[in-house]
Design an enzyme around this catalytic site. Structure first.
Site, PDB file in Angstrom:
ATOM      1  N   SER A 197      44.337  22.551  56.760  1.00 27.04           N
ATOM      2  CA  SER A 197      44.799  23.912  56.461  1.00 27.04           C
ATOM      3  C   SER A 197      43.640  24.885  56.571  1.00 27.04           C
ATOM      4  O   SER A 197      42.502  24.498  56.789  1.00 27.04           O
ATOM      5  CB  SER A 197      45.372  23.959  55.045  1.00 27.04           C
ATOM      6  OG  SER A 197      44.314  23.800  54.122  1.00 27.04           O
ATOM      7  N   LYS A 198      43.959  26.154  56.384  1.00 30.73           N
ATOM      8  CA  LYS A 198      42.963  27.226  56.445  1.00 30.73           C
ATOM      9  C   LYS A 198      41.829  26.985  55.452  1.00 30.73           C
ATOM     10  O   LYS A 198      40.681  27.297  55.713  1.00 30.73           O
ATOM     11  CB  LYS A 198      43.629  28.565  56.091  1.00 30.73           C
ATOM     12  CG  LYS A 198      44.143  29.301  57.307  1.00 30.73           C
ATOM     13  CD  LYS A 198      44.314  30.778  57.003  1.00 30.73           C
ATOM     14  CE  LYS A 198      44.902  31.510  58.187  1.00 30.73           C
ATOM     15  NZ  LYS A 198      44.021  31.697  59.290  1.00 30.73           N
ATOM     16  N   ARG A 199      42.198  26.440  54.323  1.00 30.14           N
ATOM     17  CA  ARG A 199      41.229  26.161  53.268  1.00 30.14           C
ATOM     18  C   ARG A 199      40.113  25.236  53.777  1.00 30.14           C
ATOM     19  O   ARG A 199      39.000  25.250  53.275  1.00 30.14           O
ATOM     20  CB  ARG A 199      42.038  25.553  52.110  1.00 30.14           C
ATOM     21  CG  ARG A 199      41.403  24.630  51.157  1.00 30.14           C
ATOM     22  CD  ARG A 199      42.448  24.216  50.108  1.00 30.14           C
ATOM     23  NE  ARG A 199      43.363  23.201  50.648  1.00 30.14           N
ATOM     24  CZ  ARG A 199      43.097  21.906  50.653  1.00 30.14           C
ATOM     25  NH1 ARG A 199      41.961  21.460  50.180  1.00 30.14           N
ATOM     26  NH2 ARG A 199      43.964  21.045  51.152  1.00 30.14           N
ATOM     27  N   GLY A 226      38.823  25.537  56.645  1.00 29.64           N
ATOM     28  CA  GLY A 226      38.084  26.251  57.692  1.00 29.64           C
ATOM     29  C   GLY A 226      38.757  26.120  59.055  1.00 29.64           C
ATOM     30  O   GLY A 226      38.201  26.503  60.062  1.00 29.64           O
TER      31      GLY A 226
END
Ligand code: GLU
Length: 463
Positions: free
Chosen positions: A237-239, A241
């Protein structure tokens, strides 16, 4: 070997790194065998598909250098074609009309669940010989016994008992073909020999094979690549990076670095880490694909990008960094190609991407009067002794030719002539020139700044 591959994104978002990696694998396989690579836009989800996403996906493909052969295909333009194939299946007795309502089908599933069986449609309309009618869908008449077996390029042999697969809907009651039906028709019509896709589709494959077989069509080779995981081995996920390809582009990653990094996530060639595009095409033959999921590692991606930034000819790097320098808000009037190249030469070793590289130019592009001075560095290095050296060096440099060699010699001459060591002088000079304790080789900085600006910086720091 005749190899025709395709990438089939759904335009419900920008191209993400997982999709990009699939596209790269498909593209490489086609290019390795001198075959063809097609692009198909799977836009049948009318609510979520958007033209802007198609445009963005195409832009990302071009940026990555993944050129495709032949025209773009949009699934929404091919409904009539899919239905011709559904009709063929009806005519040959491999499909039938079904009048069961969604509620009835749900009840069958529920009943199966209660009996501890796999929820499935019970085949109620299989032998009823119904014709078309309001609310009726078309189902594939799947074989009642046997296995669907295929040799996956990534996962090896996969066998699924047909009892796991009920008579799937191939045309909905609204006349629209279902996803599996459309994909089979498209892949056949486009002459696809190798279907490489994410393993979130592996459960569709036996169903698609049943459709191929019912139509009497050759079945392509399949390869299902595992999802990319986050560094914690959870869903990426975006978390972690992970971002869309376009975001990496906006950050100033080099496309060759992203391609290289993504290819190595799930494929290997010995322990080689860095490949030219020609090498990738030469080595990527569809083997050595790792069935285990790989974890996304932002640090390695950065390392990979730094490598390609170092390797790039300065003129190319300068051309690539120019838009980022403009974005950084510098006065570009004096920044011709050779000055940008000089900046790239000084700062590229320390920058992980083009944006950071452009930002690192700031101390050399800010006039002396407004150059920020780091307080700690100033307190430590701009001592009475330090200021004394700066004042003396002003005199030395004032008489100097502003080439890097002449400045080098002049600085060295000052140090040796006064019985000093480099470290007696350099911190003050560096603080004066950069505003902080960092940056490239001192004579190179001064040669870039030129005489007026260098002397102004020394004067300011000495004051
Ligand atoms: N449109 C599908 C997706 O974006 C790909 C399906 C396929 O490759 O067969 O996941």
């Amino acid at each position: 070997m005749n190899v025709v591959t395709r990438f089939a994104p759904s335009p419900t978002g920008h191209l993400h790194i997982g999709g990009a990696r699939t596209a790269i694998f498909c593209w490489l396989l086609a290019r390795h065998y001198g075959g063809q690579f097609h692009l198909r836009i799977e836009d049948t989800d009318l609510l979520r598909s958007k033209q802007e996403y198609t445009d963005s996906i195409l832009a990302s493909m071009r940026w990555l250098g993944l050129d495709w052969d032949g025209p773009l295909n949009y699934q929404t333009q091919r409904t009539a074609l899919y239905n011709q194939y559904v009709d063929k299946l009806l005519e040959s007795g491999h499909a039938y009309w079904c009048s069961c309502t969604p509620e009835e089908v749900e009840a069958m599933r529920e009943k199966a669940r209660e009996q501890g069986l796999k929820p499935r449609y019970n085949g109620c309309c299989r032998e009823r010989n119904l014709g078309p009618g309001e609310g009726r869908c078309v189902r594939l008449k799947a074989p009642l016994a046997g296995k669907v077996v295929f040799d996956d390029l990534v996962k090896g042999t996969i066998a699924v008992d047909v009892s796991e697969l009920d008579d799937m809907v191939i045309r909905r009651a609204d006349g629209m073909p279902t996803y599996n039906m459309a994909v089979v028709v498209d892949d056949h019509e486009m002459g696809i020999t190798h279907v490489i896709r994410g393993d979130d589709h592996v459960s569709n494959t036996p169903r698609q094979i049943l459709i191929y077989e019912a139509l009497g069509l050759p079945v392509p080779r399949f390869g299902h690549v595992p999802m990319i995981l986050g560094p914690d081995r959870q869903k990426l996920s975006k978390r972690h990076g992970a971002r869309a390809v376009i975001e990496y582009q906006n950050d100033g990653l080099l496309p060759q670095a992203l391609v290289n990094y993504l290819v190595r996530l799930g494929w290997s060639h010995g322990d080689q880490e860095i490949f030219t595009r020609e090498e990738l095409i030469e080595f990527f033959d569809g083997t050595s694909l790792n069935p285990a999921a790989a974890a996304f590692d932002p640090a390695k991606l950065e390392w990979c990008n730094a490598h390609f930034m170092r390797e790039l000819p300065l003129s190319e790097l300068a051309a690539l960094v120019r838009p980022f320098a403009e974005q950084a808000g510098y006065d570009m009037t004096g920044l011709d190609d050779s000055r940008l190249e000089a900046l790239c030469h000084m700062f590229r070793e320390r920058a992980a991407n083009l944006k950071v590289l452009a930002e690192s130019f700031a101390p050399l592009l800010t006039p002396a009067a407004s150059l920020p001075l780091d307080e700690k560095a100033a307190a430590k290095n701009l001592t009475e002794a330090g200021k004394g050296h700066l004042a003396a060096l002003r005199e030395v440099f004032a008489a100097c030719d502003f080439t890097q060699e002449a400045l080098e010699a002049a600085l060295q001459g000052y140090i040796e002539g006064n019985g000093l060591k480099f470290k007696d002088v350099a911190p003050a000079l560096r603080t004066a020139l950069m505003g902080f304790m960092g940056g490239p080789h001192l004579p190179e900085i001064m040669a870039f700044l030129g005489k007026d600006e260098t002397l102004a910086r020394l004067a300011r720091a000495a004051a």
